[in-house]
Write a protein that holds these residues in place. Structure first.
Motif, PDB file in Angstrom:
ATOM      1  N   GLU A  22       0.649  -1.255  -0.053  1.00  0.00           N
ATOM      2  CA  GLU A  22      -0.004  -0.256  -0.090  1.00  0.00           C
ATOM      3  C   GLU A  22       0.668   0.800  -0.059  1.00  0.00           C
ATOM      4  OE1 GLU A  22      -0.357  -1.501   4.337  1.00  0.00           O
ATOM      5  OE2 GLU A  22      -0.242  -2.312   2.450  1.00  0.00           O
ATOM      6  N   LEU A  47      -3.139   4.046  -9.008  1.00  0.00           N
ATOM      7  CA  LEU A  47      -3.517   3.470  -7.962  1.00  0.00           C
ATOM      8  C   LEU A  47      -3.713   3.358  -7.058  1.00  0.00           C
ATOM      9  CD1 LEU A  47      -1.628   0.080  -8.636  1.00  0.00           C
ATOM     10  CD2 LEU A  47      -3.656   0.616  -9.834  1.00  0.00           C
ATOM     11  N   SER A  51      -5.670  -1.065  -3.727  1.00  0.00           N
ATOM     12  CA  SER A  51      -5.572  -2.030  -5.073  1.00  0.00           C
ATOM     13  C   SER A  51      -4.666  -3.106  -4.142  1.00  0.00           C
ATOM     14  CB  SER A  51      -4.695  -1.062  -5.592  1.00  0.00           C
ATOM     15  OG  SER A  51      -5.087   0.042  -6.016  1.00  0.00           O
ATOM     16  N   ASP A  52      -5.585  -3.799  -5.463  1.00  0.00           N
ATOM     17  CA  ASP A  52      -4.582  -5.826  -5.765  1.00  0.00           C
ATOM     18  C   ASP A  52      -3.365  -5.195  -4.619  1.00  0.00           C
ATOM     19  OD1 ASP A  52      -5.070  -8.507  -5.800  1.00  0.00           O
ATOM     20  OD2 ASP A  52      -3.988  -8.049  -7.457  1.00  0.00           O
ATOM     21  N   GLU A  55      -0.828  -6.756  -7.966  1.00  0.00           N
ATOM     22  CA  GLU A  55      -1.241  -5.967  -9.375  1.00  0.00           C
ATOM     23  C   GLU A  55       0.096  -4.730  -8.654  1.00  0.00           C
ATOM     24  OE1 GLU A  55      -3.913  -3.171 -11.915  1.00  0.00           O
ATOM     25  OE2 GLU A  55      -4.808  -3.789  -9.782  1.00  0.00           O
ATOM     26  N   VAL A  56      -0.291  -4.060  -8.069  1.00  0.00           N
ATOM     27  CA  VAL A  56       0.918  -3.155  -7.747  1.00  0.00           C
ATOM     28  C   VAL A  56       2.156  -3.632  -6.984  1.00  0.00           C
ATOM     29  CG1 VAL A  56       1.817  -1.796  -4.887  1.00  0.00           C
ATOM     30  CG2 VAL A  56      -1.263  -1.732  -5.150  1.00  0.00           C
TER      31      VAL A  56
END
Length: 165
Positions: A22, A47, A51-52, A55-56
């Motif tokens: 995060e 983002l 967010s997922d 993916e990050v």
């Protein structure tokens, strides 16, 4: 510290698992503001914080690759974590307990000083007897000072945020 320098710093923190997913979009946004650019960096910066995580992480690794910032191997990241904790303790930025709690992954120590610091830090537990705590803190401080004095990894590495926020 130059942006590429702190991006390199973030790379070992990522591998050592002290940099939370995060936090990566804001890190990317700072890199963009400071003049670094890549497609993945722009996408990551856009983002939301929640967010997922997969993916990050993928975008972060891709952005580092696009910016020619290598990810270190786990041994190097672990050594940098040890040195970072030792510097934090010696410079008064971390308490002995925070330094002990800062070990977030299995680390491999290469030098005698790294081994000693890791060994003493790993002895900390929330169940340590109150009478034993001052001696442990002194031993950890001594091991940290020895590591800081002998390391080839330098003071420019630091853990920028606690994992336990």
């Amino acid at each position: 510290m130059a942006v590429i320098g702190w991006l390199q710093n973030s790379a070992w923190q990522y591998v050592a698992e002290v940099l939370r997913p995060e936090d990566l979009p804001m890190l990317a946004a700072h890199a963009l503001v400071d003049g670094h650019d890549s497609p993945a960096l722009r996408e990551l910066a856009g983002l939301p914080r929640r967010s997922d995580a997969a993916e990050v992480r993928e975008l972060y690794v891709q952005a580092l690759s696009e910016l020619d910032v290598p990810l270190p191997d786990e041994e190097t990241a672990g050594r940098r974590l040890l040195v970072s904790l030792a510097f934090g303790l010696v410079q008064g930025e971390l308490s002995p307990r925070e330094a002990g709690d800062g070990l977030s992954m299995t680390v491999t120590a290469r030098t005698e000083e790294e081994t000693q610091f890791l060994s003493v830090a790993a002895e900390y537990s929330e169940w340590i007897e109150p009478d034993d705590l001052p001696a442990w803190e002194r031993e950890l401080q001594t091991a940290a000072q020895s590591l800081v004095a002998s390391t080839d990894l330098g003071p420019g590495i630091c853990v920028s945020a606690s994992r336990h926020d």
